[in-house]
Write a protein that holds these residues in place. Structure first.
Motif, short mmCIF file in Angstrom:
data_model
loop_
_atom_site.label_atom_id
_atom_site.label_comp_id
_atom_site.label_asym_id
_atom_site.label_seq_id
_atom_site.Cartn_x
_atom_site.Cartn_y
_atom_site.Cartn_z
N ALA A 153 0.92 -1.25 -0.15
CA ALA A 153 -0.04 0.02 -0.02
C ALA A 153 0.94 1.10 0.03
O ALA A 153 2.07 1.32 0.56
CB ALA A 153 -0.91 0.22 1.22
N VAL A 154 0.64 2.33 -0.64
CA VAL A 154 1.13 3.46 -0.68
C VAL A 154 0.36 4.74 -0.09
O VAL A 154 -1.05 4.71 -0.39
CB VAL A 154 1.70 3.84 -2.26
CG1 VAL A 154 0.51 3.83 -3.11
CG2 VAL A 154 2.61 4.88 -2.15
N ALA A 155 0.96 5.78 0.34
CA ALA A 155 0.28 6.83 0.83
C ALA A 155 1.29 8.12 0.58
O ALA A 155 2.31 7.90 0.78
CB ALA A 155 -0.10 6.62 2.27
N ALA A 156 0.79 9.09 0.39
CA ALA A 156 1.49 10.39 0.43
C ALA A 156 1.66 10.95 1.69
O ALA A 156 0.98 10.71 2.82
CB ALA A 156 0.72 11.50 -0.38
N ASP A 157 3.08 11.41 2.27
CA ASP A 157 3.22 12.13 3.33
C ASP A 157 3.11 13.67 3.27
O ASP A 157 3.06 14.22 2.40
CB ASP A 157 4.46 11.48 4.03
CG ASP A 157 5.74 12.29 3.58
OD1 ASP A 157 5.68 13.23 2.65
OD2 ASP A 157 6.69 11.74 3.87
#
Length: 65
Positions: free
Chosen positions: A19-23
């Motif tokens: 899973a990927v998320a912007a910080d």
């Protein structure tokens, strides 16, 4: 980073995915959906990785034909 909005690929059907998320700083955080650890990358590091993917730097030589 519990407030991050993670997304997974539409190809992820069995739950064993990345899973990927912007910080908040413009970078990216990755996690394994079945684990608790994360990997953080700056925006520059992520851009370099994506450029390498697009250029085929990580392709398996056996798949190139």
């Amino acid at each position: 980073m519990s407030e991050a909005r993670y997304v997974t690929s539409s190809y992820c059907l069995d739950g064993d995915c990345v899973a990927v998320a912007a910080d908040a700083g413009g970078g990216v955080v990755l996690k394994d959906t079945k684990g608790s650890g994360t990997l953080s990358f700056t925006a520059d590091e992520w851009s370099a990785f994506l450029a390498g993917v697009r250029a085929g730097e990580f392709d398996d030589a056996r798949l190139r034909g």
